[in-house]
Design a protein around this motif. Sequence first.
Motif, PDB file in Angstrom:
ATOM      1  N   GLY A  12       0.787  -1.214   0.000  1.00 37.06           N
ATOM      2  CA  GLY A  12       0.000   0.000   0.000  1.00 37.06           C
ATOM      3  C   GLY A  12       0.824   1.271   0.000  1.00 37.06           C
ATOM      4  O   GLY A  12       0.353   2.315   0.472  1.00 37.06           O
ATOM      5  N   ARG A  13       2.032   1.216  -0.524  1.00 36.26           N
ATOM      6  CA  ARG A  13       2.914   2.380  -0.549  1.00 36.26           C
ATOM      7  C   ARG A  13       3.236   2.760  -2.000  1.00 36.26           C
ATOM      8  O   ARG A  13       3.096   1.948  -2.915  1.00 36.26           O
ATOM      9  CB  ARG A  13       4.210   2.090   0.219  1.00 36.26           C
ATOM     10  CG  ARG A  13       3.961   1.638   1.645  1.00 36.26           C
ATOM     11  CD  ARG A  13       5.233   1.332   2.386  1.00 36.26           C
ATOM     12  NE  ARG A  13       6.008   2.545   2.651  1.00 36.26           N
ATOM     13  CZ  ARG A  13       7.165   2.540   3.314  1.00 36.26           C
ATOM     14  NH1 ARG A  13       7.666   1.390   3.767  1.00 36.26           N
ATOM     15  NH2 ARG A  13       7.812   3.666   3.521  1.00 36.26           N
ATOM     16  N   SER A  14       3.682   3.989  -2.180  1.00 35.72           N
ATOM     17  CA  SER A  14       3.979   4.498  -3.513  1.00 35.72           C
ATOM     18  C   SER A  14       5.445   4.269  -3.857  1.00 35.72           C
ATOM     19  O   SER A  14       6.328   4.796  -3.170  1.00 35.72           O
ATOM     20  CB  SER A  14       3.674   5.996  -3.580  1.00 35.72           C
ATOM     21  OG  SER A  14       4.262   6.588  -4.726  1.00 35.72           O
ATOM     22  N   PRO A  15       5.760   3.524  -4.910  1.00 34.51           N
ATOM     23  CA  PRO A  15       7.172   3.325  -5.274  1.00 34.51           C
ATOM     24  C   PRO A  15       7.848   4.634  -5.690  1.00 34.51           C
ATOM     25  O   PRO A  15       9.025   4.834  -5.411  1.00 34.51           O
ATOM     26  CB  PRO A  15       7.114   2.332  -6.442  1.00 34.51           C
ATOM     27  CG  PRO A  15       5.704   2.396  -6.950  1.00 34.51           C
ATOM     28  CD  PRO A  15       4.856   2.750  -5.771  1.00 34.51           C
ATOM     29  N   ARG A  16       7.091   5.542  -6.319  1.00 34.89           N
ATOM     30  CA  ARG A  16       7.682   6.823  -6.692  1.00 34.89           C
ATOM     31  C   ARG A  16       8.090   7.610  -5.459  1.00 34.89           C
ATOM     32  O   ARG A  16       9.187   8.197  -5.411  1.00 34.89           O
ATOM     33  CB  ARG A  16       6.704   7.643  -7.518  1.00 34.89           C
ATOM     34  CG  ARG A  16       7.275   9.005  -7.927  1.00 34.89           C
ATOM     35  CD  ARG A  16       6.205  10.089  -7.850  1.00 34.89           C
ATOM     36  NE  ARG A  16       6.817  11.402  -8.011  1.00 34.89           N
ATOM     37  CZ  ARG A  16       7.106  12.202  -6.997  1.00 34.89           C
ATOM     38  NH1 ARG A  16       6.874  11.832  -5.756  1.00 34.89           N
ATOM     39  NH2 ARG A  16       7.654  13.381  -7.220  1.00 34.89           N
ATOM     40  N   ALA A  17       7.238   7.629  -4.429  1.00 35.00           N
ATOM     41  CA  ALA A  17       7.576   8.360  -3.204  1.00 35.00           C
ATOM     42  C   ALA A  17       8.792   7.738  -2.523  1.00 35.00           C
ATOM     43  O   ALA A  17       9.656   8.461  -2.001  1.00 35.00           O
ATOM     44  CB  ALA A  17       6.381   8.368  -2.252  1.00 35.00           C
ATOM     45  N   LEU A  18       8.898   6.419  -2.534  1.00 36.84           N
ATOM     46  CA  LEU A  18      10.040   5.757  -1.915  1.00 36.84           C
ATOM     47  C   LEU A  18      11.337   6.120  -2.631  1.00 36.84           C
ATOM     48  O   LEU A  18      12.364   6.392  -2.001  1.00 36.84           O
ATOM     49  CB  LEU A  18       9.845   4.244  -1.943  1.00 36.84           C
ATOM     50  CG  LEU A  18       8.768   3.677  -1.020  1.00 36.84           C
ATOM     51  CD1 LEU A  18       8.558   2.192  -1.299  1.00 36.84           C
ATOM     52  CD2 LEU A  18       9.135   3.879   0.448  1.00 36.84           C
ATOM     53  N   LEU A  19      11.301   6.146  -3.948  1.00 38.64           N
ATOM     54  CA  LEU A  19      12.501   6.442  -4.721  1.00 38.64           C
ATOM     55  C   LEU A  19      12.855   7.925  -4.700  1.00 38.64           C
ATOM     56  O   LEU A  19      14.025   8.293  -4.740  1.00 38.64           O
ATOM     57  CB  LEU A  19      12.319   5.988  -6.168  1.00 38.64           C
ATOM     58  CG  LEU A  19      12.236   4.480  -6.406  1.00 38.64           C
ATOM     59  CD1 LEU A  19      11.796   4.189  -7.827  1.00 38.64           C
ATOM     60  CD2 LEU A  19      13.581   3.815  -6.124  1.00 38.64           C
ATOM     61  N   ALA A  20      11.834   8.769  -4.634  1.00 38.93           N
ATOM     62  CA  ALA A  20      12.062  10.197  -4.833  1.00 38.93           C
ATOM     63  C   ALA A  20      12.247  10.991  -3.547  1.00 38.93           C
ATOM     64  O   ALA A  20      12.839  12.072  -3.581  1.00 38.93           O
ATOM     65  CB  ALA A  20      10.901  10.804  -5.631  1.00 38.93           C
ATOM     66  N   THR A  21      11.759  10.486  -2.419  1.00 39.69           N
ATOM     67  CA  THR A  21      11.768  11.317  -1.209  1.00 39.69           C
ATOM     68  C   THR A  21      12.325  10.622   0.030  1.00 39.69           C
ATOM     69  O   THR A  21      12.341  11.233   1.095  1.00 39.69           O
ATOM     70  CB  THR A  21      10.344  11.801  -0.899  1.00 39.69           C
ATOM     71  OG1 THR A  21       9.497  10.673  -0.652  1.00 39.69           O
ATOM     72  CG2 THR A  21       9.774  12.614  -2.052  1.00 39.69           C
ATOM     73  N   ALA A  22      12.755   9.373  -0.071  1.00 32.13           N
ATOM     74  CA  ALA A  22      13.203   8.653   1.113  1.00 32.13           C
ATOM     75  C   ALA A  22      14.544   9.175   1.623  1.00 32.13           C
ATOM     76  O   ALA A  22      15.437   9.515   0.843  1.00 32.13           O
ATOM     77  CB  ALA A  22      13.317   7.154   0.808  1.00 32.13           C
ATOM     78  N   TRP A  23      14.672   9.270   2.925  1.00 31.00           N
ATOM     79  CA  TRP A  23      15.912   9.577   3.623  1.00 31.00           C
ATOM     80  C   TRP A  23      16.598  10.834   3.082  1.00 31.00           C
ATOM     81  O   TRP A  23      15.998  11.900   3.067  1.00 31.00           O
ATOM     82  CB  TRP A  23      16.849   8.364   3.593  1.00 31.00           C
ATOM     83  CG  TRP A  23      16.245   7.142   4.205  1.00 31.00           C
ATOM     84  CD1 TRP A  23      15.854   5.997   3.563  1.00 31.00           C
ATOM     85  CD2 TRP A  23      15.926   6.938   5.586  1.00 31.00           C
ATOM     86  NE1 TRP A  23      15.320   5.095   4.442  1.00 31.00           N
ATOM     87  CE2 TRP A  23      15.356   5.635   5.698  1.00 31.00           C
ATOM     88  CE3 TRP A  23      16.066   7.686   6.760  1.00 31.00           C
ATOM     89  CZ2 TRP A  23      14.927   5.093   6.907  1.00 31.00           C
ATOM     90  CZ3 TRP A  23      15.651   7.153   7.966  1.00 31.00           C
ATOM     91  CH2 TRP A  23      15.095   5.877   8.032  1.00 31.00           C
ATOM     92  N   ASP A  24      17.836  10.744   2.602  1.00 36.01           N
ATOM     93  CA  ASP A  24      18.584  11.937   2.186  1.00 36.01           C
ATOM     94  C   ASP A  24      17.949  12.651   0.996  1.00 36.01           C
ATOM     95  O   ASP A  24      18.186  13.848   0.798  1.00 36.01           O
ATOM     96  CB  ASP A  24      20.032  11.568   1.827  1.00 36.01           C
ATOM     97  CG  ASP A  24      20.867  11.234   3.047  1.00 36.01           C
ATOM     98  OD1 ASP A  24      20.352  11.379   4.174  1.00 36.01           O
ATOM     99  OD2 ASP A  24      22.026  10.818   2.871  1.00 36.01           O
ATOM    100  N   ALA A  25      17.166  11.943   0.189  1.00 34.53           N
ATOM    101  CA  ALA A  25      16.529  12.581  -0.963  1.00 34.53           C
ATOM    102  C   ALA A  25      15.695  13.771  -0.522  1.00 34.53           C
ATOM    103  O   ALA A  25      15.645  14.808  -1.204  1.00 34.53           O
ATOM    104  CB  ALA A  25      15.666  11.564  -1.713  1.00 34.53           C
ATOM    105  N   ASP A  26      15.033  13.656   0.629  1.00 31.63           N
ATOM    106  CA  ASP A  26      14.206  14.759   1.123  1.00 31.63           C
ATOM    107  C   ASP A  26      15.055  15.990   1.429  1.00 31.63           C
ATOM    108  O   ASP A  26      14.628  17.126   1.197  1.00 31.63           O
ATOM    109  CB  ASP A  26      13.452  14.303   2.372  1.00 31.63           C
ATOM    110  CG  ASP A  26      12.520  15.375   2.899  1.00 31.63           C
ATOM    111  OD1 ASP A  26      11.609  15.785   2.162  1.00 31.63           O
ATOM    112  OD2 ASP A  26      12.716  15.826   4.052  1.00 31.63           O
ATOM    113  N   TRP A  27      16.274  15.783   1.940  1.00 26.71           N
ATOM    114  CA  TRP A  27      17.170  16.908   2.201  1.00 26.71           C
ATOM    115  C   TRP A  27      17.531  17.627   0.905  1.00 26.71           C
ATOM    116  O   TRP A  27      17.506  18.866   0.826  1.00 26.71           O
ATOM    117  CB  TRP A  27      18.443  16.412   2.893  1.00 26.71           C
ATOM    118  CG  TRP A  27      18.271  16.062   4.333  1.00 26.71           C
ATOM    119  CD1 TRP A  27      17.942  14.846   4.840  1.00 26.71           C
ATOM    120  CD2 TRP A  27      18.438  16.934   5.456  1.00 26.71           C
ATOM    121  NE1 TRP A  27      17.901  14.896   6.213  1.00 26.71           N
ATOM    122  CE2 TRP A  27      18.202  16.169   6.627  1.00 26.71           C
ATOM    123  CE3 TRP A  27      18.770  18.279   5.602  1.00 26.71           C
ATOM    124  CZ2 TRP A  27      18.283  16.693   7.896  1.00 26.71           C
ATOM    125  CZ3 TRP A  27      18.866  18.812   6.878  1.00 26.71           C
ATOM    126  CH2 TRP A  27      18.612  18.038   8.008  1.00 26.71           C
TER     127      TRP A  27
END
Length: 351
Positions: A12-27
């Motif tokens: 139930g999670r978005s693969p795009r969000a995992l790849l694009a915003t996880a951990w250091d990506a958000d910084w």
Amino acid sequence: MLVLAGWSWHLGRSPRALLATAWDADWYIKIAANGYGRTLYWPSGVVQSDLAFFPLYPSLLRAVRTALPVAGGTAGLLVSWTAAFAAAWGIHAVGERLYGRRTATALVLLWALLPHSVVLSMAYTEPLMTALAAWALWAVLERRWLWAGGLAALAGLSRPNAVAVAAAVTVAAAAALWRGGPGVRRDWRVWAAGAAAPLGWCGYVLSVGVRKGDPLHGYFAVQAAWTSRFDFGRGSLRFVRKLATGPFDLGYTMAFLITAAALLLFALFLLERPPLPLLVYTAVLVLIAVGGSGFFESKPRFLLPAFPLLLPLAAALTKARPGPAVTVTAALAGLSFAYGAYLLTLAPMAL
């Protein structure tokens, strides 16, 4: 990507969000949108400042967002995927230059199937650094000194451990001047490459130091506040002792196994008597990964740009019979696909 997407949708999670915003990506996305100035303070005493992140990647994100109507995470994926393609091409060019096309193809295959290779599909800086490093090393091998110096300077703006690229080009230029005749010593391009290579890395480190009021040590104080410092491996040894005496998450055990495998591969790499720039580049990356403390779980990611470590395996894979070669490739693919999905969907530790 298909395995990760399927498992993410199952949870139930978005693969795009995992790849694009996880951990250091958000910084990086926040730096691209708002500039530097974000600091997080944790009850444990850890102080996380965005000054620890080098500026080239967020600058490219900002440029993509200016040119295209996309969100910051999508811009990060476009930059990373493009850089991953350029990195694979550059790694192939280096491998073909040294060992021929078949070994070069095997080298790219092995690099793409590393257990942590999912990072190459994320909004992270490893693809960008690897691309710049691979082409800088190829330029050195081809004696295209201005390209080598310029690419090394750019690489130095991408990640802290990109100092390895600057070291490789500067040492190669110094060796060429030392060993070469009067014609080489009069070649201004060799001098320019050696001088330009460290400018990117040194420029950002010094700029952060000036901003913190301590030009030489300010950046390293920022890293220390993240619990990341170079202590010649003492912190790593302490963590390995804890790992041997108590239960830990799978990611930590895998990080230890991958780092240990990298040390073994480095020994095999030395036996191949590699060209000086590849030796310096790889040795500095391994030294930083093994000798640094903090974020032990990230060491395999720090080693992703160290693609020359895979040259002995690529040469062996090229010489192997088709059956064993296919078996090894399939096993690596299975591990990479499953472990990559685990890292982004189930693992509790940072990448």
